[in-house]
Design an enzyme around this catalytic site. Structure first.
Site, PDB file in Angstrom:
ATOM      1  N   GLU A 287     -38.937 -19.905  34.324  1.00 52.95           N
ATOM      2  CA  GLU A 287     -38.857 -21.217  34.894  1.00 52.95           C
ATOM      3  C   GLU A 287     -39.687 -22.185  33.729  1.00 52.95           C
ATOM      4  OE1 GLU A 287     -37.091 -22.485  36.806  1.00 52.95           O
ATOM      5  OE2 GLU A 287     -36.656 -21.022  38.115  1.00 52.95           O
TER       6      GLU A 287
ATOM      7  N   CYS B 274     -42.592 -29.920  35.340  1.00 49.73           N
ATOM      8  CA  CYS B 274     -41.839 -29.655  34.163  1.00 49.73           C
ATOM      9  C   CYS B 274     -40.388 -30.454  34.487  1.00 49.73           C
ATOM     10  CB  CYS B 274     -41.150 -28.123  34.294  1.00 49.73           C
ATOM     11  SG  CYS B 274     -41.068 -27.554  36.048  1.00 49.73           S
TER      12      CYS B 274
END
Ligand code: ADP
Length: 494
Positions: free
Chosen positions: A263, A297
């Protein structure tokens, strides 16, 4: 929640949650060298923790291997009960966990508490999903055979987590790993290990057996990462962090063809069409840009605004950004805390300088907060060109909303896709046809329509392109922790 002047241990109902040791094979252990954890809001030291090295990581992996057969052999229901118990303990201790989290990470206490509850939801979710790991029977091309497909735990796994979501990123990996029947060795970020250790203490109380969940703390991630990827016992690594480090780990993992979930970074577009509800879109930017001081993010890195509403939207966003209250996360009413560290602050300053140098117009902010340390003001910059750093594939990872105009839908899609990343796109419009066209045209793993948030345990979180590999959460999320096996069952004819 208590005064910011009170030392951390005195703010906790249960001081036993504040750990100063790593956790391997059911033992709390120290190390010859140490590293310090600091409060980003004050710069004050919070704790001194053992800095484990490659040899310690190797030991932890060996213990996880020893614990695997018994854990794997439990029924899914037995593992599920332990995970549920862990979830209950996390919820019961949510106030203390939030206090630890805000102390080391800086986010507002209410937001930290929300993250803690969210982290418990991964435990609950995968306690259920673990019980639904089934297989299939496929007709064979020969009449005397059947093709049977089963799913089995991948084995010993490793996890490396970032500092921006210190609770949720631990359970988003540990919960599916344990539910699937894997054992795991994890390394939390060096800035925020205390939340991970407190969660681990609760896992221990919930009855997770020794060796099944191991927490390796270290001030030096490099040798730990090298061991996690280089040790053939580790069959899978799940990493959340920067694309830069993700690439290093992927190269290292190549030696053993180790399975990976990554990720990584995003460079998320936030697209506001001229039929959008402007007030709703402004709140969306607050959520996707100022939450966690922009250190997520999924942060909106490029705000694209259709030209017809540019003035109105910019003015509304500016007014809202000026109302965002910045301060120590323990103060009432604070909406945004400090940046994690000096390096984070310097990156934000570098981006703002570049945006301004290239003709960006500062609507508000663009400077350090008078609060000092690593506090930065919520910033809105208009007239941002596509040659600037956020457009050149760099995440600002700070509270800087940069606005760029566009004219039509095709241009918006093209601009949104002009990046190597593909994590999430935010789209504000009420035109149903456009919702479909844009959602299908954008190259990201996730699309949020009229919302500034995408993360929850029911949905598959993950990115396209250089934003990563695999999915976390949802019924798809457990697949990353399982291997398929096909059994050709022949000789059935009499
Ligand atoms: P950030 O820049 O947001 O801190 P990183 O990708 O550097 O993101 O960090 C995410 C996690 O990766 C942290 O736990 C960090 O300690 C770890 N990390 C950083 N470099 C390495 C490396 N070379 N090998 C393994 N882990 C690493």
């Amino acid at each position: 929640m208590t005064s910011t002047a009170t030392p951390l241990p005195e703010r906790l109902r249960d001081r036993d949650l504040l750990r100063d040791a790593a956790f391997v094979n059911g033992q709390w252990i120290g190390a010859a060298s140490t590293f310090e954890v600091r409060d980003p809001a004050t710069g004050d030291p919070l704790a001194v923790l053992p800095s484990l090295g490659a040899e310690d990581a190797r030991q932890a992996i060996a213990q996880a291997k020893a614990a695997l057969p018994a854990w794997r052999a439990l029924s899914a229901l037995e593992r599920s009960r332990i995970l549920r118990h862990w979830a209950d303990l996390v919820r019961e201790n949510a106030d203390d966990l939030a206090t630890i989290l805000t102390s080391e990470q800086g986010k507002p206490w209410g937001e930290a508490r929300g993250e803690v509850v969210y982290s418990a939801q991964f435990l609950d979710w995968f306690a259920e999903e673990g019980r639904r790991v089934d297989g299939s029977v496929i007709p064979s091309h020969t009449p005397d055979a059947r093709i049977i497909v089963i799913k089995q735990p991948i084995g010993v796994a490793a996890g490396i987590t970032p500092w921006n979501l210190p609770a949720a990123m631990i359970t988003r990996k540990a919960a599916p790993a344990l539910a699937a029947g894997c054992t795991i060795v994890m390394k939390p970020a060096e800035q925020t290990p205390l939340t991970a250790l407190a969660l681990t203490r609760l896992a221990e109380r919930a009855g997770v057996p020794a060796g099944v969940l191991n927490m390796v703390t270290s001030g030096d991630a490099v040798p730990i990462g090298a061991e996690f990827t280089g040790n053939p016992t580790v069959r899978k690594l799940s990493f959340t962090g920067s694309t830069e480090v993700g690439k290093i780990l992927m190269q290292q993992a190549a030696a053993n063809i180790q399975k990976l979930s990554l990720e990584l970074g995003g460079n998320s577009p936030f697209i506001v069409f001229d039929d959008a509800d402007i007030a709703q879109a402004v709140e969306g930017v607050v959520s996707a840009k100022f939450r966690n001081a922009g250190q997520i993010c999924t942060g909106a890195n490029r705000v694209l605004v259709q030209r017809g509403i540019l003035e109105e939207f910019s003015a509304a966003l500016r007014a809202r950004a000026e109302r965002v209250r910045v301060g120590n996360g323990f103060e009432q009413g604070v909406e945004m805390g400090p940046l994690i560290d000096q390096a984070g602050l310097e990156k934000v300053e570098r981006h703002v300088a570049d945006l301004v140098d290239q003709g960006g117009r500062v609507l508000t902010g663009a400077r350090r907060s008078p609060l000092g340390h690593t506090f930065y003001e919520p910033t809105v910059i208009a007239d941002v060109g596509t040659g600037t750093l956020p457009w050149q594939d760099e995440e600002t990872f700070g509270p800087v909303a940069s606005l760029t105009p566009f004219d039509d839908e095709d241009e918006a899609i093209e601009m949104a896709n002009a990046t190597e990343y593909g994590l999430v796109a935010y789209v504000y419009t009420h035109d149903v046809g456009r919702v479909w066209r844009v959602s299908e045209g954008i190259e990201t793993g996730m699309v949020a329509i009229n919302s500034g948030r995408v993360s929850n345990e029911q949905a598959p979180f993950g990115g396209w392109k250089q934003s990563g590999l695999g999915r976390e959460g949802s019924s798809y999320g457990i697949d990353d922790w399982l291997e398929l096996k096909y059994i050709n069952l022949a000789g059935l004819s009499r």
